[in-house]
Design an enzyme around this catalytic site. Structure first.
Site, mmCIF file in Angstrom:
data_model
loop_
_atom_site.group_PDB
_atom_site.id
_atom_site.type_symbol
_atom_site.label_atom_id
_atom_site.label_comp_id
_atom_site.label_asym_id
_atom_site.label_seq_id
_atom_site.Cartn_x
_atom_site.Cartn_y
_atom_site.Cartn_z
ATOM 1 N N SER A 22 0.833 -1.194 0.000
ATOM 2 C CA SER A 22 0.000 0.000 0.000
ATOM 3 C C SER A 22 0.874 1.253 0.000
ATOM 4 O O SER A 22 1.730 1.393 -0.861
ATOM 5 C CB SER A 22 -0.969 -0.040 1.188
ATOM 6 O OG SER A 22 -2.057 0.826 0.983
ATOM 7 N N ASP B 46 -5.441 -3.883 -2.636
ATOM 8 C CA ASP B 46 -4.457 -3.506 -1.610
ATOM 9 C C ASP B 46 -3.944 -4.743 -0.857
ATOM 10 O O ASP B 46 -4.732 -5.546 -0.346
ATOM 11 C CB ASP B 46 -5.127 -2.545 -0.628
ATOM 12 C CG ASP B 46 -4.160 -1.867 0.312
ATOM 13 O OD1 ASP B 46 -3.356 -2.570 0.956
ATOM 14 O OD2 ASP B 46 -4.206 -0.636 0.408
#
Length: 288
Positions: A45, A169
């Protein structure tokens, strides 16, 4: 200060956390002061954003990233007001914001470098494959799609369709991708988490608080378990970072404070450790 020597290859592992990723800048500065430098980098991320820029220019990364973070705003990273979000949700049904703002930041700050092979250090970005439900390590080919995939927060950004995969993610399964770093051959691991496990968020009072609280606990549990497991084989330095604040990962108004607090906490911690072999080196309850 004296150098802290670690067996190589040394992996810097950068965790996710949205705007809280500013704290990783302070950690990098503290590590550089002790001559702790990475041989490889793995990120999830926002950790993949910071990690790619670290792998691009490791020597100048702390100062470059600090300047970049002071230019970060919510409007750049998450463009569009409430009406635009509603229209996007009605049209696409699975996200509120386009990832075009983040893509433009990467295009500008990576200075045209868009292939893993052109980075100075080996680098991996971790995402989750929505079809298989497994974490995947992206470490070759095009760089920007890999980072966008690793940063595709469910419900916030759209998934990234990349080489036949539907990617989200990586924080869902590997917010602090220690296992992936070991898989790349790391013999020492330095963890730059956005929120040290010993720092608890406030007890949830609202629905938004509750969602963030339980998601944070789940991600921290993964990080603690993997760091403890890795520490049986290699030295694992788990930096304390900045104390948790009442700041959501979408709030970019606390950059200076996050950098300063993470630097101070990491600098103090590094001044008090001696590496004697495999083990978990972290302040407070994590290493007890």
């Amino acid at each position: 200060m004296d150098e802290i020597e670690l067996p190589g290859p040394v992996a810097f592992v950068l965790g996710g956390g949205g705007s809280l990723g500013a704290g990783q800048v302070g950690m990098l500065r503290a590590l550089q002061e002790r001559s702790i430098r990475p041989d490889l980098v793995v990120g999830t991320s926002v950790g993949s954003v910071n990690g790619a820029l670290l792998a691009l220019d490791p020597e100048n990364a702390p100062s470059r990233l600090e300047a970049i973070w002071h230019r970060m705003t919510r409007a750049r990273v998450f463009p569009g007001g409430p009406l635009a979000q509603l229209r996007r949700l009605r049209q696409y049904r699975n996200h509120l914001f386009p990832n075009t703002g983040l893509a433009e930041i990467l295009r500008t700050e990576l200075a045209g470098v868009d292939n893993f092979a052109n980075l100075t250090l080996p680098f991996g970005a971790v995402a989750v494959d929505a079809i298989t439900g497994k974490a995947v390590l992206l470490a070759e080919g095009e760089l920007t799609p890999a980072i966008l995939a690793s940063s595709a927060i469910p419900g916030i950004y759209p998934p990234v369709h990349h080489h036949g995969h539907v990617l989200y993610d990586g924080g869902v399964l590997a917010n602090v991708p220690i296992r992936q770093a070991l898989g790349l051959g790391a013999r020492s691991v330095v963890i730059l988490d956005c929120a040290f496990p010993g720092h608890l968020p406030r007890v949830p009072e609202t629905l938004a608080d509750a969602v963030l609280f339980w998601a944070t606990l789940g991600m921290r549990n993964q990080a603690e378990l993997e760091s403890e497991r890795a520490a049986t084989e290699v030295p694992v330095i788990y930096l304390p970072g900045a104390p948790v604040q009442a700041v959501t990962p979408l709030d970019f108004g606390h950059t200076a404070e996050l950098i300063s607090n993470a630097y101070a906490g990491s600098r103090e911690f590094l001044a008090g450790i001696t590496i004697t072999g495999p083990g978990l080196y972290g302040p407070g309850e994590l290493s007890s």
